[in-house]
Scaffold this active site. Structure first.
Site, short mmCIF file in Angstrom:
data_model
loop_
_atom_site.label_atom_id
_atom_site.label_comp_id
_atom_site.label_asym_id
_atom_site.label_seq_id
_atom_site.Cartn_x
_atom_site.Cartn_y
_atom_site.Cartn_z
N TYR A 58 3.47 5.58 15.49
CA TYR A 58 2.12 5.08 15.20
C TYR A 58 1.07 6.14 15.53
CZ TYR A 58 -1.93 1.93 15.31
OH TYR A 58 -3.15 1.34 15.07
N VAL A 97 0.81 -1.22 0.00
CA VAL A 97 0.00 0.00 0.00
C VAL A 97 0.84 1.27 0.00
CG1 VAL A 97 -2.04 -1.05 1.02
CG2 VAL A 97 -0.24 -0.13 2.52
N LYS A 128 -1.38 8.06 12.82
CA LYS A 128 -2.83 7.94 12.87
C LYS A 128 -3.50 9.31 13.02
CE LYS A 128 -3.22 3.52 12.32
NZ LYS A 128 -3.82 2.97 11.07
#
Length: 302
Positions: free
Chosen positions: A174, A81, A178
């Protein structure tokens, strides 16, 4: 309320359903929340392209779907991706196989870079952002390229996290990534609204998946009981239900939003980071976690 877990056998051919006639792409679709969403979307009448880096898991899932009798409405695309050509090919496959594209669920993810901020590897940081943020940009870009000329709108759904809303629910890279996913959903929702393309983010809490428990299921359930007010654990099916709402006509006026699905964990103040067995010693290690992609984690002891 749908059952907490669903079998592949429940995803049979449907002539109707809340997603009847719609075509969806779901990344990270061979395991965890993505797999649960593939099953739910098929059960609701959609045709689905499953994007995943883990080819073994993807082909095994397709074999199950074929055996269950719904493989004609599913395709697998081995997809990194973070690579634009892969994402473009994945969305093209949806159009080639099923004639259109109505829903893209940018769900694929990893744990990413971890360790004390003084020891973080910059390449691991960049790779984390490539997989968690660049992927969402690419998925949104290529979704819109198909949806805009169709003229019938569409729904783009991004997996964010409660870690992107505040501190305490994840490591630095992370959490920051996000937060970027949430912001990107908001900005692209405004941009794409004139085309009736909705963009939203789902913010899961602790969801019981292989990425979350990393093989230590008992310890993961213990942490859930300690940190999550809601009795019972979060399942991939709970995220699938949220994605179904955002993908279907039921959510036709919902765009630019972050839908928190966490059993009231964020409301209680998450205290997750450092409590899971795979994060407990982060002050003594640094490295990169690749989740269910099939790539081995790297760990450096400090």
């Amino acid at each position: 309320m749908e059952p907490a877990t669903r079998s592949v056998g429940e995803a049979k051919e449907q002539a109707d359903g809340r997603l009847a006639g719609k075509v969806a792409v779901i990344t990270g679709g061979a395991s965890g929340m993505g797999r649960a969403t593939v099953e739910r979307f098929l059960d609701e009448g959609a045709s689905v392209v499953i994007g995943d880096l883990n080819a073994d898991a993807g082909h095994a899932f397709m074999a199950e779907l074929n055996q269950a009798g719904c493989g004609e409405r599913a395709r697998f695309s081995r997809t990194d991706v973070a690579v634009e050509d892969d994402v473009a090919a994945m969305t093209e496959l949806a159009v080639e196989a099923f004639g259109r594209l109505d829903v893209v669920f940018n769900n694929a993810g990893i744990g990413g870079a971890f360790g004390p901020i003084t020891e973080l590897d910059v390449d691991a940081w960049d790779e984390t952002f490539a997989i968690l943020v660049r992927s969402v940009m690419l998925g949104t870009k290529h979704a819109a390229r198909h949806m805009i000329p169709q003229g019938s709108g569409g729904s783009i759904i991004n997996t964010a996290s409660i870690a992107g809303v505040g501190g305490g629910a994840g490591p630095q890279a992370y959490s920051a990534a996000k937060a970027a996913v949430i912001s990107l959903a908001q900005t692209t929702a405004v941009e794409l609204a004139p085309h009736r393309i909705r963009v939203n983010a789902i913010c899961p809490g602790l969801i019981f998946t292989p990425l979350m428990h990393s093989g230590n299921e008992a310890q993961a359930e213990e942490v859930m009981r300690e940190t999550q007010p809601w009795p019972g654990r979060g399942e991939g099916a709970d995220i699938a239900s949220a994605a179904l709402f955002l993908a279907s006509d039921d959510g036709q006026f919902v765009s630019g939003q972050q839908l928190v699905v966490d059993g009231a964990m964020l409301a209680a103040g998450p205290r997750i980071h450092g409590r899971m067995h795979n994060t407990r010693n982060l002050h003594r290690t640094a490295g990169m976690a690749y989740g269910t992609t099939g790539k081995a984690a790297t760990v450096r002891r400090l």
